[in-house]
Design a protein around this motif. Structure first.
Motif, short mmCIF file in Angstrom:
data_model
loop_
_atom_site.label_atom_id
_atom_site.label_comp_id
_atom_site.label_asym_id
_atom_site.label_seq_id
_atom_site.Cartn_x
_atom_site.Cartn_y
_atom_site.Cartn_z
N THR A 212 0.46 -1.20 -0.26
CA THR A 212 -0.14 -0.08 0.36
C THR A 212 0.69 1.42 0.01
O THR A 212 0.64 2.36 -0.57
CB THR A 212 -0.95 -0.21 1.36
OG1 THR A 212 -1.95 -1.67 1.45
CG2 THR A 212 -1.80 1.55 1.04
N CYS B 170 2.14 1.65 -3.39
CA CYS B 170 1.12 2.74 -4.40
C CYS B 170 0.82 4.07 -3.89
O CYS B 170 0.54 4.62 -5.05
CB CYS B 170 -0.33 1.38 -4.54
SG CYS B 170 -0.23 -0.15 -4.98
N PHE C 215 -4.61 -0.29 -6.27
CA PHE C 215 -4.43 0.65 -4.53
C PHE C 215 -6.51 0.75 -3.41
O PHE C 215 -5.99 0.77 -2.51
CB PHE C 215 -3.66 1.92 -4.37
CG PHE C 215 -3.93 2.70 -3.38
CD1 PHE C 215 -3.28 2.49 -1.96
CD2 PHE C 215 -5.02 4.13 -3.38
CE1 PHE C 215 -2.87 3.31 -0.88
CE2 PHE C 215 -5.37 4.96 -2.87
CZ PHE C 215 -4.35 4.62 -1.09
N GLU D 167 -7.74 8.91 -4.85
CA GLU D 167 -6.53 8.16 -4.57
C GLU D 167 -6.93 8.81 -3.09
O GLU D 167 -5.91 8.13 -2.25
CB GLU D 167 -5.87 8.11 -5.44
CG GLU D 167 -5.95 7.22 -6.28
CD GLU D 167 -6.33 7.95 -7.72
OE1 GLU D 167 -6.38 7.86 -9.34
OE2 GLU D 167 -7.07 9.11 -7.06
#
Length: 521
Positions: free
Chosen positions: A87, A90, A334, A416
């Motif tokens: 994670t 990403c 992600f 994101e």
């Protein structure tokens, strides 16, 4: 030249009813090709990318509830560490692309003060509204302490610059005042979110000397960001960007490991130190100088050369896959990882007792029922979007009220960066109903992005210049009224006419382009 084409096409007659829409669309492309104007693509009604992100987020969320049931605690702890490491990579990769878009004119810094103030306020209102909701409205057993509420509510602050830019460009608004203003505000919005996470973390963990490491690190990053803004000519193809992202994530994780492992600190002299990857990755994207590389001009083979004499141009392996496709894949992965990072929602599970941050004292809190979570999600969704309406009160001397409201609505999409803040809050040890609500609010917001862009288009329809496909009908109607004013000496680009005739012949029949060719003659 474009008026001459319109006049001649109108004299042929209006398209038949069964083929009217296709002919009008083609005519729109014809007008743009002949006049040299860019053709505006129609925004997708249901963007595939957003559907992919939302689906992956749900898949990860479901997996976070099912996977712990099939693992023993030791295996589950290892699984969580691997998920966190991937994670972080990403997040680092995504934030570097956000940094690529950040640019300021250092000679006129004063003009950015107003823009940063508007962006900071537009990020601050949703944050404070959601934080207050998490403090008082979740229920007696689920309300968060104010320190945790400030961190958990920060998920509502950042606008998704990537999703916003993509959707507005697809809507044909790239050259508008709204797009240019939203671009500045979205970047400042994300920057303000990242910078404010530092003092929020200090408030959350308390006064500890290890935070001085964070402050010095952040100060160095801000220095580099300002004085080396897009000045370092480093390779910026996606393999190198992935390498930079891996390096940033590895550095941050190594600092955590060295400060928490019994091998390196057997006497426990210092608390665990963890450098967040958001700001370092953003800084790397800011300092890299992006250059638009033209396609190489390879020499044409001579007619007397054999196949063995012709030099075959070498192609870098990174160019075989488009950078946008790589970013899309990493963003999609992600979103799954964000779901995997969630703790158990409706029943306690074997979570890590101690956490990997300075706070250290993780706690497990049972979540509210499904019905109450739906209510909280709807309420927080309203609050996080109402808070973004502040830009509608600004720029009164530049545009009308409709355009200002459209700008505010354009700032509502999250993506994101918002997911990165949620991961950050979970990593700091924030648990309970608030984080469940945050994830579902993000998912609901992402499904509403098309609605936001549709509202923006409707609000700006009166003042926005129409081109290409959107003006096809108007072009036909204007041709009849202005046909007599067309100059016979108007110049027409032969290449554009040839392309236009071929397009008409291919799509509407072999005789459809004949009239256009006669206009050129």
């Amino acid at each position: 030249s474009a008026q001459a084409i319109r006049a001649h096409l109108f004299s042929v007659g209006r398209p038949s009813s069964h083929n009217a829409l296709n002919r009008r669309r083609l005519l729109g492309r014809t007008m743009a090709a002949a006049s040299g104007e860019p053709v505006a693509e129609k925004a997708p009604t249901c963007p595939v990318r957003l559907i992919l992100f939302c689906t992956n987020l749900f898949i990860g969320l479901i997996g976070s509830q099912l996977i712990p049931e099939g693992m023993v605690p030791e295996t589950y702890f290892t699984w969580k560490k691997v998920i966190k490491a991937i994670t972080m990579f990403c997040v680092s990769y995504i934030m570097m692309h956000v940094g690529f878009h950040f640019d300021i004119d250092k000679k006129h810094l004063s003009k950015y003060m107003v823009e940063y103030g508007v962006a900071m306020t537009a990020a601050g209102f949703p944050w404070l509204l959601c934080a207050i909701y998490f403090m008082f409205c979740l229920g007696t057993s689920h309300n968060l302490p104010w320190q945790e509420a400030l961190i958990a509510g920060r998920f509502a602050a950042p606008t998704s610059a990537g999703i916003l830019f993509t959707m507005l460009e697809a809507a044909g608004m790239k050259e508008t005042w709204l797009f240019k203003k939203a671009r500045i505000l979205a970047i400042f919005d994300d920057l303000d979110t990242l910078l404010l996470m530092v003092p929020l973390k200090a408030i959350f963990v308390g006064a500890k000397w290890e935070l001085a490491i964070d402050l010095v690190f952040v100060g160095m990053l801000i220095f580099l960001m300002y004085f080396f803004l897009h000045r370092l000519a480093l390779p910026a193809t996606w393999p190198f960007v992935a390498l930079y992202a891996f390096s940033v994530a590895f550095l941050c994780e190594m600092v955590h490991f060295l400060s928490s492992s019994e091998l390196t600190d057997p006497s426990d002299l210092c608390e665990t130190v963890h450098l967040e990857v958001l700001l370092p990755a953003f800084t790397v994207g800011c300092v890299i100088k992006l250059e638009e590389h033209d396609e190489p001009n390879h020499p044409q083979p001579h007619r007397n050369q054999s196949l063995s004499d012709i030099e075959i141009p070498k192609r870098e392996w990174g160019a075989c896959i488009h950078a946008d496709n790589v970013k899309l894949c990493i963003s999609a992965v992600f979103m799954v990882l964000v779901g995997f990072s969630m703790p158990a929602l409706f029943k306690p599970s074997h979570e890590e007792a101690g956490h990997r941050r300075l706070a250290g004292d993780g706690h497990s809190v049972e979540s509210a029922g499904a019905g109450m979570i739906v209510v909280h999600v709807l309420a927080c969704t309203v609050l996080m979007n109402v808070g973004k309406l502040f830009p509608a009160c600004c720029y009164r001397h530049e545009v009308n009220l409709k355009t200002r409201v459209a700008l505010a609505v354009a700032m509502m999409p999250r993506g994101e960066v918002c997911a990165g803040i949620i991961v950050n809050a979970l990593a700091l040890g924030v648990r309970g109903t608030a984080m469940t609500v945050a994830v579902f609010c993000l998912t609901l917001n992402m499904t509403m992005v098309s609605v936001f862009i549709f509202i923006v288009k409707k609000l700006t329809a009166d003042g926005q210049e129409t081109k290409g496909v959107n003006s096809a009908n108007a072009a036909v109607d204007d041709a009849k009224a202005k046909g007599d004013e067309v100059s016979a000496s108007a110049a027409i680009d032969p290449a554009a006419i040839t392309f236009t005739c071929m397009s008409l012949d291919d799509e509407l029949g072999p005789d459809s382009g004949k009239g256009l060719y006669e206009v050129q003659m």
